[in-house]
Scaffold this active site. Sequence first.
Site, PDB file in Angstrom:
ATOM      1  N   GLY A   1       0.714  -1.207  -0.042  1.00  0.00           N
ATOM      2  CA  GLY A   1       0.039  -0.082   0.085  1.00  0.00           C
ATOM      3  C   GLY A   1       0.807   0.795  -0.050  1.00  0.00           C
ATOM      4  O   GLY A   1       0.605   2.139   0.724  1.00  0.00           O
TER       5      GLY A   1
ATOM      6  N   GLY B   1      -0.615   5.035  -1.035  1.00  0.00           N
ATOM      7  CA  GLY B   1      -1.865   5.199  -0.179  1.00  0.00           C
ATOM      8  C   GLY B   1      -1.215   6.430   0.859  1.00  0.00           C
ATOM      9  O   GLY B   1      -0.114   6.797   0.606  1.00  0.00           O
ATOM     10  N   GLN B   2      -2.336   7.040   1.413  1.00  0.00           N
ATOM     11  CA  GLN B   2      -2.199   8.166   2.321  1.00  0.00           C
ATOM     12  C   GLN B   2      -1.019   7.870   3.257  1.00  0.00           C
ATOM     13  O   GLN B   2      -0.303   8.914   3.399  1.00  0.00           O
ATOM     14  CB  GLN B   2      -3.449   8.267   3.115  1.00  0.00           C
ATOM     15  CG  GLN B   2      -3.197   9.881   4.019  1.00  0.00           C
ATOM     16  CD  GLN B   2      -4.667  10.017   4.743  1.00  0.00           C
ATOM     17  OE1 GLN B   2      -5.402   9.055   5.264  1.00  0.00           O
ATOM     18  NE2 GLN B   2      -4.724  11.128   5.092  1.00  0.00           N
TER      19      GLN B   2
ATOM     20  N   ILE C   1      -0.497  -2.124  -6.346  1.00  0.00           N
ATOM     21  CA  ILE C   1      -1.538  -2.960  -6.842  1.00  0.00           C
ATOM     22  C   ILE C   1      -1.626  -2.177  -8.206  1.00  0.00           C
ATOM     23  O   ILE C   1      -1.565  -1.157  -8.569  1.00  0.00           O
ATOM     24  CB  ILE C   1      -2.842  -3.115  -6.220  1.00  0.00           C
ATOM     25  CG1 ILE C   1      -3.440  -1.807  -5.849  1.00  0.00           C
ATOM     26  CG2 ILE C   1      -2.699  -4.079  -5.034  1.00  0.00           C
ATOM     27  CD1 ILE C   1      -4.866  -2.232  -5.241  1.00  0.00           C
TER      28      ILE C   1
ATOM     29  N   TYR D   1     -15.479  -1.526   8.770  1.00  0.00           N
ATOM     30  CA  TYR D   1     -14.192  -1.000   9.086  1.00  0.00           C
ATOM     31  C   TYR D   1     -13.570  -1.597  10.547  1.00  0.00           C
ATOM     32  O   TYR D   1     -12.680  -2.122  10.483  1.00  0.00           O
ATOM     33  CB  TYR D   1     -14.160   0.299   8.704  1.00  0.00           C
ATOM     34  CG  TYR D   1     -12.815   1.065   8.891  1.00  0.00           C
ATOM     35  CD1 TYR D   1     -11.565   0.798   8.324  1.00  0.00           C
ATOM     36  CD2 TYR D   1     -12.554   1.685  10.033  1.00  0.00           C
ATOM     37  CE1 TYR D   1     -10.206   1.459   8.405  1.00  0.00           C
ATOM     38  CE2 TYR D   1     -11.050   2.312  10.439  1.00  0.00           C
ATOM     39  CZ  TYR D   1     -10.198   2.340   9.276  1.00  0.00           C
ATOM     40  OH  TYR D   1      -8.960   2.812   9.675  1.00  0.00           O
TER      41      TYR D   1
ATOM     42  N   LYS E   1     -10.790  -4.244  11.903  1.00  0.00           N
ATOM     43  CA  LYS E   1      -9.663  -3.793  12.584  1.00  0.00           C
ATOM     44  C   LYS E   1      -9.556  -4.686  13.872  1.00  0.00           C
ATOM     45  O   LYS E   1      -8.394  -4.811  14.410  1.00  0.00           O
ATOM     46  CB  LYS E   1      -9.798  -2.275  12.852  1.00  0.00           C
ATOM     47  CG  LYS E   1      -9.453  -1.448  11.772  1.00  0.00           C
ATOM     48  CD  LYS E   1      -8.052  -1.656  11.040  1.00  0.00           C
ATOM     49  CE  LYS E   1      -7.778  -0.736   9.848  1.00  0.00           C
ATOM     50  NZ  LYS E   1      -6.289  -1.079   9.280  1.00  0.00           N
TER      51      LYS E   1
ATOM     52  N   ILE F   1      -5.555  10.797  10.971  1.00  0.00           N
ATOM     53  CA  ILE F   1      -4.375  11.099  10.532  1.00  0.00           C
ATOM     54  C   ILE F   1      -4.486  12.279   9.481  1.00  0.00           C
ATOM     55  O   ILE F   1      -5.153  12.466   8.591  1.00  0.00           O
ATOM     56  CB  ILE F   1      -3.630  10.137   9.769  1.00  0.00           C
ATOM     57  CG1 ILE F   1      -3.184   9.199  10.696  1.00  0.00           C
ATOM     58  CG2 ILE F   1      -2.213  10.577   9.375  1.00  0.00           C
ATOM     59  CD1 ILE F   1      -2.455   7.873  10.212  1.00  0.00           C
TER      60      ILE F   1
END
Length: 336
Positions: free
Chosen positions: A25, A28-29, A52, A160, A164, A190
């Site tokens: 990833g 990503g952010q 990906i 989500y 987690k 974040i």
Amino acid sequence: MHFEIKEPFDILITKKTMKNILVIGSTGQIGSELTRELRRRYGGSHVVAGYINGAEPKGELLEGGPAEMADVTDGAMIEAVVKKHHIDAIYNLAALLSVVAESKPRLAWRIGIDGLWNILEVARENGCAVFTPSSIGSFGQSTPHMKTPQDTIQRPQTIYGVSKVTTELLSDYFQKKYGTDTRAVRFPGIISYVTPPGGGTTDYAVDIFYAAVRGEKFICPIKEGTMMDMMYMPDALKAAISIMEADPRKLVHHNAFNVTAMSFAPETIYAEIKKHRPEFEMEYQVDPLKQSIAESWPDKMDDTCARREWGWSPDYDLRRMTIDMLVHLEEKLKGE
């Protein structure tokens, strides 16, 4: 990267050294900034940017070190990358963010949990340490909202959050049953000026800065008075690296540590920005889904265990973050 990390953190990381790292990833952010910071520390050739189809690295991410296709839903692909680059530490950042996950729950589970199983199996067979972040989303309405304890009830009502909690439990299972070195933190919201928001409940706290710098009125989707834990990206990177470099003999908890830096409501961050942009305006148009998710999350977590077990301490509070965000976003958006 335009931030500094204090001397104690640099001392802390000498306790253990990762050699070859795979960031899954990486575009990503969090991943895009974490990959750059890890390369700065360990050298570009030692940090592989995993990606990906449709999210290929570009520019500095592509040019600064090796890059490989690394889809968590394909265990054989992950194992091939690990063996090719002699990986000993994996940062697994593959996940759908909270609001996006609610619209695609099966995909969220496939990436977040089926993918994690693949990662943990590869790590078990190849002796890799694994970081898979958890989140304030792992808590629910029945969790204490103020000074949320490290060990407490976790009954989230979003896919989500459910994924987690499962991430934490599955990582603990592999550690206790197989001795796989798994570690994690529970990230708050974040805030970053580098990568645009990607569909999280706390993303309003990034969007508000973009509106302020562009001279636009901000339409806030979260109700006044809604407190949520937040963290500036430099501190998020610090936490992710610190926990992986921590002395394992001192860790009582592994998956996952509460970490926090600041807690505020929309009107609080608005008032802080107005100190620097007096003309800035905001109005509320509450998004029911985002609001319901936000209300199920902690107002502020208790990160005592992280501070005690591996020396966690944030560098940025709301005032310092606001100044830094405005400076860097103004530069980034210049000429728009």
